[in-house]
Design a protein around this motif. Structure first.
Motif, short mmCIF file in Angstrom:
data_model
loop_
_atom_site.label_atom_id
_atom_site.label_comp_id
_atom_site.label_asym_id
_atom_site.label_seq_id
_atom_site.Cartn_x
_atom_site.Cartn_y
_atom_site.Cartn_z
N ARG A 17 0.71 -1.15 0.00
CA ARG A 17 -0.02 0.01 -0.01
C ARG A 17 1.13 1.23 -0.14
O ARG A 17 0.64 2.27 -0.77
CB ARG A 17 -1.02 -0.05 1.28
CG ARG A 17 -1.86 1.05 1.49
CD ARG A 17 -1.36 2.50 2.14
NE ARG A 17 -0.77 2.01 3.33
CZ ARG A 17 -1.44 2.03 4.50
NH1 ARG A 17 -2.75 2.20 4.68
NH2 ARG A 17 -0.59 1.72 5.72
N ASN A 18 1.93 1.12 0.85
CA ASN A 18 2.75 2.40 0.88
C ASN A 18 3.38 2.81 -0.59
O ASN A 18 3.44 3.78 -0.78
CB ASN A 18 3.74 2.30 2.08
CG ASN A 18 3.14 2.25 3.42
OD1 ASN A 18 2.00 2.60 3.62
ND2 ASN A 18 3.97 2.13 4.34
N GLU A 21 1.08 3.72 -3.28
CA GLU A 21 0.63 5.14 -3.14
C GLU A 21 1.46 6.34 -3.64
O GLU A 21 1.39 7.08 -4.20
CB GLU A 21 0.45 5.50 -1.73
CG GLU A 21 -1.11 4.82 -0.87
CD GLU A 21 -1.43 5.28 0.23
OE1 GLU A 21 -2.58 5.31 0.80
OE2 GLU A 21 -0.54 6.03 0.88
N HIS A 22 2.94 5.85 -3.24
CA HIS A 22 3.82 6.74 -3.73
C HIS A 22 3.93 6.93 -5.17
O HIS A 22 4.18 7.89 -5.80
CB HIS A 22 5.36 6.44 -3.10
CG HIS A 22 5.62 6.72 -1.90
ND1 HIS A 22 5.67 8.18 -1.71
CD2 HIS A 22 5.27 6.01 -0.49
CE1 HIS A 22 5.92 8.32 -0.05
NE2 HIS A 22 5.96 7.15 0.27
N ASP A 164 6.56 5.15 5.02
CA ASP A 164 5.57 6.38 5.03
C ASP A 164 4.61 6.17 3.79
O ASP A 164 4.79 5.42 2.85
CB ASP A 164 6.17 7.66 4.92
CG ASP A 164 7.14 7.87 3.62
OD1 ASP A 164 7.63 7.05 3.22
OD2 ASP A 164 7.29 8.93 3.16
N ARG A 165 3.54 6.89 3.90
CA ARG A 165 2.29 6.97 3.02
C ARG A 165 2.48 7.98 2.28
O ARG A 165 3.05 9.06 2.43
CB ARG A 165 0.99 6.83 3.71
CG ARG A 165 1.08 5.26 4.48
CD ARG A 165 -0.61 5.43 4.95
NE ARG A 165 -1.50 5.44 4.06
CZ ARG A 165 -2.77 5.37 4.23
NH1 ARG A 165 -3.48 5.54 5.42
NH2 ARG A 165 -3.61 5.36 3.10
N SER A 166 1.35 7.89 1.01
CA SER A 166 1.33 9.15 0.20
C SER A 166 -0.16 9.10 -0.21
O SER A 166 -0.36 8.70 -1.58
CB SER A 166 2.32 9.14 -0.88
OG SER A 166 2.09 10.37 -1.82
N SER A 175 6.98 11.83 -2.93
CA SER A 175 6.86 10.50 -3.57
C SER A 175 7.57 10.27 -4.90
O SER A 175 8.16 9.27 -5.03
CB SER A 175 5.48 10.32 -4.09
OG SER A 175 4.48 10.26 -2.78
#
Length: 202
Positions: A17-18, A21-22, A164-166, A175
């Protein structure tokens, strides 16, 4: 900067997922990447010797329904794939709902304008599962892929954990920098085999 790479996913993995997302944030901002999103079944990767493959008993696997849906959308409705891709990750990790629930998966599809009935028909027919299996086996055979997210470029592949997420609407600069750093390490520094923190300060 132009990069061409493949990246694997299974919606059950928070690190997938992380990373995705980036990638989606960067692409939405116009990053000049050519990205192939490749399904990879964590359920199949963890089948014990002598046990049935996920391909033979898909109803017994918690992630394969959503993975198939993602592949059908990627191939047949590419214009909304980024939104659906985020939505299916959110279904599991933000909303704590079941990826194996047909109604929940169908709602994510419908919320983004995808005809859920057609996607589910492709799943029920076995067509979608055949696509997932072919790509999963392609990369296990060609690059010894065993998990997600794995970044693949040419004859090299690396499993990556980004912390980390984006989320949608995030500043794309971070990202883009993150993804290009990963791909640059993959393609430009073959001498680096493993670089793993002993602890993660948070």
């Amino acid at each position: 900067m132009a990069f061409e790479f493949t990246v694997t996913w299974d919606y059950r993995c928070p690190f997938a997922r992380n990373a995705h997302e980036h990638i989606l944030t960067g692409l939405a901002a116009g990053a000049g990447w050519q990205v192939r999103f490749a399904p990879f079944s964590l359920g199949q990767a963890h089948v014990e010797e002598g046990q049935p493959d996920v391909w033979d008993q898909p109803d017994q696997d918690s992630g394969i329904l959503a993975l198939q849906a993602g592949v059908v959308v990627r191939d047949d409705y590419p214009e909304v794939f980024p939104a659906v891709h985020r939505g299916l990750f959110a279904l599991r990790h933000d909303e704590a709902r079941q990826l194996s629930d047909r109604d929940e998966v169908a709602k994510v599809l419908a919320d983004h304008g995808v005809p859920a009935g057609k996607v589910l028909t492709a799943i029920d027919s076995g067509e979608a599962l055949a696509r997932v299996r072919a790509e999963h086996e392609q990369y296990t055979n060609s690059h010894a892929v065993w998990g997600v997210p794995t970044f693949i470029a040419d004859d090299r592949a690396v499993f990556v954990r980004l912390m980390d997420r984006s989320p949608a609407g995030a500043d794309p600069a971070g990202s883009i920098r993150t993804v290009e750093r990963v791909v640059d390490l993959l393609t430009g520094w073959s001498e680096l085999n493993e670089f793993k923190h002993t602890t993660i300060p948070r």
